[in-house]
Design an enzyme around this catalytic site. Structure first.
Site, PDB file in Angstrom:
ATOM      1  N   LYS A 106       0.859  -1.193   0.000  1.00  0.00           N
ATOM      2  CA  LYS A 106       0.000   0.000   0.000  1.00  0.00           C
ATOM      3  C   LYS A 106       0.885   1.230   0.000  1.00  0.00           C
ATOM      4  CE  LYS A 106      -4.551   0.499   0.215  1.00  0.00           C
ATOM      5  NZ  LYS A 106      -5.490  -0.475  -0.390  1.00  0.00           N
ATOM      6  N   GLY A 218     -21.201   5.564   3.053  1.00  0.00           N
ATOM      7  CA  GLY A 218     -20.370   6.054   1.963  1.00  0.00           C
ATOM      8  C   GLY A 218     -21.190   6.148   0.688  1.00  0.00           C
ATOM      9  N   GLY A 220     -19.039   6.624  -2.376  1.00  0.00           N
ATOM     10  CA  GLY A 220     -17.922   6.764  -3.309  1.00  0.00           C
ATOM     11  C   GLY A 220     -17.937   5.596  -4.262  1.00  0.00           C
ATOM     12  N   ASN A 221     -16.770   5.252  -4.771  1.00  0.00           N
ATOM     13  CA  ASN A 221     -16.681   4.203  -5.802  1.00  0.00           C
ATOM     14  C   ASN A 221     -17.295   2.884  -5.331  1.00  0.00           C
ATOM     15  OD1 ASN A 221     -14.767   1.732  -6.695  1.00  0.00           O
ATOM     16  ND2 ASN A 221     -15.233   3.049  -8.415  1.00  0.00           N
TER      17      ASN A 221
END
Ligand code: NAD
Length: 428
Positions: A106, A218, A220-221
């Site tokens: 990451k 959320g 988002g994507n």
């Protein structure tokens, strides 16, 4: 950051618990408790006004026994080395549980990307690669987009790496734009995969998916495509979604009893960067506090925003009606909350299994880059469905065989695979 909420402490606690259950040898524990390699570097970037601003970047390679490290790059104002370490660790388990030949990594930069112009973003991306390019590569460590980064940014990074390497190298990074070496289906892959695991969980729990209700944190994507797929694939309804409001600096939950329209909310989000309250209220959405999504009387909860949101206290507030928690986000549930959820008998689909669709599609992208031959969206999603279904049922079998909580069973499967690879390579 409290100990309960430090993501790397969480990742280590989860690993320690699994290591204990698996009676792992000391050397294996020592290798897997910490990342193999960590890079922390300065990134000087020329800003549009001519000044130089110095950012801090990270790349952590947790384990590459099963193949090149793999994992996203996050641009976030509150990024910390511990967050990156935790996410790199979870990537090792994720690639192992999905059984793709990759390890875990990451990266990140401490930056609020919304504070940068497009050209400043491009320079930051290129400088990130300049700083770390000798330690990443298609056979070493393959980054991807994550929170705060986009396909366009991956395109710039791929270009910078290719220039430095002296050859076109699309496989160095995934999540690239279509026509720039990207794969069909990557945008929706994670949310799609989340719902495949929910579908399989429902089969096991003998729940008819038609008409089931979900509430999502959320928008988002991951959350958007989880919502769309939940409706389209399962015939279910999404009652609530939540998102962060930059102006008010807090989150809100948006609900509609008859079910939200994800395409309408997507349009607003594309326009305003988040769900605009006035537009949503105008369309009949009920607006509540940011935690309201968690307290809804629904069948499925999908945390798909940030880590550490389901704490011990929050787990106690979950409705008795909830049957499944599907972790679209990484690390949304703390170990103390896990104990409450296990006690309450709610079926948990743990993050590194539930949201493995993204990395699996990234792997497909690399395969296509290597072949220089590209699949259709249908082909990608069908291969993804197959991989996620096999991964879910492999973990479920272990959970039933050992009478374990799904997170523990997923760790069992993943850690064993990584341990085997380390043994085969003679590391331990
Ligand atoms: P994103 O940046 O596209 O969306 C994040 C969403 O979370 C936004 O809607 C934002 O408004 C909302 N949000 C932020 N803070 C919030 C809060 N406190 N309360 C409620 N909502 C809040 O990010 P994403 O790509 O959808 O990723 C979401 C999570 O899924 C992250 O944990 C990420 O690491 C994980 N994940 C993403 C992928 C992927 O392919 N995108 C793959 C695996 C895991």
């Amino acid at each position: 950051m409290s100990e309960e909420l430090n993501p790397f402490k969480m990742a280590q606690q989860q690993f320690d618990r699994a290591a204990e259950q698996l009676e792992l040898e000391e050397a294996v524990r020592d290798m897997l408790r910490w990342p193999q390699r960590e890079f922390r570097f300065q990134i000087p970037v020329r800003m549009d006004d001519g000044s130089i601003k110095v950012f801090f970047g990270f790349r952590v390679q947790h384990n590459d026994a099963r193949g090149p490290a793999k994992g996203g790059i996050r641009f976030a104002a509150n990024e910390t080395l511990d967050t990156v370490r935790a996410l790199a660790t979870w990537m090792t388990w994720k690639t192992a549980v999905a059984d793709i030949p990759l390890g875990g990594g990451k990266g990140g930069v401490i930056v609020d990307p919304s504070s940068l112009s497009t050209s400043e973003k491009e320079r930051l991306c290129r400088e990130w690669v300049d700083a770390i390019w000798k330690n990443i590569g298609p056979r070493t460590d393959v980054p991807a987009p994550d929170v705060g980064t986009t396909p366009q940014m991956m395109g710039w990074m791929m270009d910078e790496y290719s220039k430095l390497a002296g050859q076109y190298t699309p496989g160095v990074i995934t999540g690239k734009p279509l026509n720039g070496g990207g794969s069909q289906g990557r945008t929706e892959a994670t949310g799609f995969g989340v719902v495949v695991t929910i579908r399989e969980a429902m089969k096991y729990l003998d729940i008819d998916p038609k008409g089931t209700i979900a509430s999502i944190q959320g928008f988002g994507n991951v959350a958007q495509y989880a919502a769309i797929t939940f409706i389209e694939m399962l015939g279910g309804k999404v009652q609530s979604v939540s998102c962060w409001d930059r102006e008010d600096r807090c989150a809100y939950t948006f609900s509609k009893a008859e079910g939200i329209d994800p395409f309408f909310l997507q349009k607003i989000t594309d326009q305003y960067g988040t769900i605009n309250k006035d537009e949503a209220a105008g369309a009949g959405y009920v607006i509540e506090d940011g935690d309201a999504w968690l307290r809804k009387d629904v069948d499925v909860l999908i945390p798909a925003a940030v880590e550490g949101v389901i704490t011990e206290d929050a787990a106690g507030q979950i409705s008795d009606k909830v049957r499944i928690i599907a972790e679209g986000a990484n690390g949304p549930t703390t170990p103390l909350a896990d104990a409450v959820i296990a006690e309450r008998g709610i079926f948990m689909i743990p993050d590194f299994l539930c949201n493995a669709g993204g990395v699996t599609c990234s792997y497909f992208e690399q395969v296509q880059n290597d072949m220089n031959y590209y699949w259709s969206r249908e082909e990608v999603l069908s291969k993804l469905d197959q991989k996620m279904t096999v991964a879910f049922n492999g973990v479920l079998r272990k959970a039933l065989q050992h009478e374990q909580y799904m997170r523990d069973a997923a760790y069992r499967v993943a850690i064993k695979r990584v341990e085997w690879a380390m043994r085969l390579r003679g590391w331990v």
